[in-house]
Design a protein around this motif. Structure first.
Motif, PDB file in Angstrom:
ATOM      1  N   ILE A  53      -4.351  -7.045  -2.662  1.00  0.00           N
ATOM      2  CA  ILE A  53      -4.224  -5.578  -2.930  1.00  0.00           C
ATOM      3  C   ILE A  53      -2.996  -5.486  -3.493  1.00  0.00           C
ATOM      4  O   ILE A  53      -2.619  -4.583  -4.462  1.00  0.00           O
ATOM      5  CB  ILE A  53      -4.363  -4.850  -1.357  1.00  0.00           C
ATOM      6  N   GLY A  54      -1.986  -6.165  -3.257  1.00  0.00           N
ATOM      7  CA  GLY A  54      -0.720  -6.138  -3.620  1.00  0.00           C
ATOM      8  C   GLY A  54      -0.017  -6.637  -4.851  1.00  0.00           C
ATOM      9  O   GLY A  54       0.906  -6.529  -5.251  1.00  0.00           O
ATOM     10  N   GLN A 107       3.381   0.205  -2.047  1.00  0.00           N
ATOM     11  CA  GLN A 107       2.643   1.576  -1.826  1.00  0.00           C
ATOM     12  C   GLN A 107       1.340   1.241  -1.520  1.00  0.00           C
ATOM     13  O   GLN A 107       0.643   1.805  -0.712  1.00  0.00           O
ATOM     14  CB  GLN A 107       3.218   2.597  -3.030  1.00  0.00           C
ATOM     15  N   THR A 108       0.573   0.461  -2.546  1.00  0.00           N
ATOM     16  CA  THR A 108      -0.584   0.012  -2.423  1.00  0.00           C
ATOM     17  C   THR A 108      -0.956  -0.464  -1.167  1.00  0.00           C
ATOM     18  O   THR A 108      -2.114  -0.369  -0.636  1.00  0.00           O
ATOM     19  CB  THR A 108      -1.177  -0.865  -3.715  1.00  0.00           C
ATOM     20  N   ILE A 109      -0.399  -1.465  -0.481  1.00  0.00           N
ATOM     21  CA  ILE A 109      -0.575  -2.330   0.639  1.00  0.00           C
ATOM     22  C   ILE A 109      -0.452  -0.965   1.780  1.00  0.00           C
ATOM     23  O   ILE A 109      -1.223  -0.971   2.639  1.00  0.00           O
ATOM     24  CB  ILE A 109       0.333  -3.397   0.768  1.00  0.00           C
ATOM     25  N   PHE A 110       0.738  -0.320   1.710  1.00  0.00           N
ATOM     26  CA  PHE A 110       0.802   0.832   2.793  1.00  0.00           C
ATOM     27  C   PHE A 110      -0.640   1.729   2.789  1.00  0.00           C
ATOM     28  O   PHE A 110      -1.028   2.146   3.965  1.00  0.00           O
ATOM     29  CB  PHE A 110       2.094   1.498   2.425  1.00  0.00           C
ATOM     30  N   ASN A 111      -0.867   2.134   1.559  1.00  0.00           N
ATOM     31  CA  ASN A 111      -2.055   2.901   1.737  1.00  0.00           C
ATOM     32  C   ASN A 111      -3.348   2.454   2.028  1.00  0.00           C
ATOM     33  O   ASN A 111      -4.024   2.974   2.934  1.00  0.00           O
ATOM     34  CB  ASN A 111      -2.167   3.410   0.210  1.00  0.00           C
ATOM     35  N   ALA A 112      -3.597   0.859   1.766  1.00  0.00           N
ATOM     36  CA  ALA A 112      -4.840   0.216   2.450  1.00  0.00           C
ATOM     37  C   ALA A 112      -4.539   0.292   3.898  1.00  0.00           C
ATOM     38  O   ALA A 112      -5.641   0.527   4.413  1.00  0.00           O
ATOM     39  CB  ALA A 112      -4.560  -0.978   1.743  1.00  0.00           C
ATOM     40  N   VAL A 113      -3.565  -0.085   4.304  1.00  0.00           N
ATOM     41  CA  VAL A 113      -3.435  -0.066   5.966  1.00  0.00           C
ATOM     42  C   VAL A 113      -3.431   1.546   6.393  1.00  0.00           C
ATOM     43  O   VAL A 113      -4.311   1.691   7.470  1.00  0.00           O
ATOM     44  CB  VAL A 113      -2.109  -0.461   6.337  1.00  0.00           C
TER      45      VAL A 113
END
Length: 98
Positions: A96-97, A25-31
């Motif tokens: 990030i992940g 979720q953190t990686i997705f939000n960063a993208v």
């Protein structure tokens, strides 16, 4: 000795904190917010995330980074036409992940 493409999956599920949903979720939000630059591709027939990870990162076990960035969960195989986000900087995605 070659590793199975499922070798890394067992690490995800054994509680070591690698590739957990919160990481995804953190990686997705960063993208999504532009804090992590990513290339966008549309999958063609027969393409798999582990193959793309091997092509882009030199290591197929990072398929989960691509899955997380794309918001598609933990599926390694997706149908043709699926829009995929591939983070440009693996080191940033990993930091990030974690």
């Amino acid at each position: 000795m070659a590793r199975s493409r499922y070798t890394f999956v067992s690490r995800i599920n054994d509680g070591q904190g690698i590739g957990t949903w919160s990481s995804g979720q953190t990686i997705f939000n960063a993208v999504l917010t532009g804090n992590l630059e990513a290339d966008t591709i549309v999958l063609t027939q027969g393409q798999r995330l582990d193959h793309l990870a091997g092509q882009y990162y030199g290591n197929s076990t990072y398929w989960w980074i691509i899955a997380a960035a794309s918001g598609i969960g933990w599926a390694m195989q997706c149908p043709a036409g699926t829009v995929i986000k591939i983070p440009k900087n693996l080191d940033v995605a990993l930091s990030i992940g974690r």
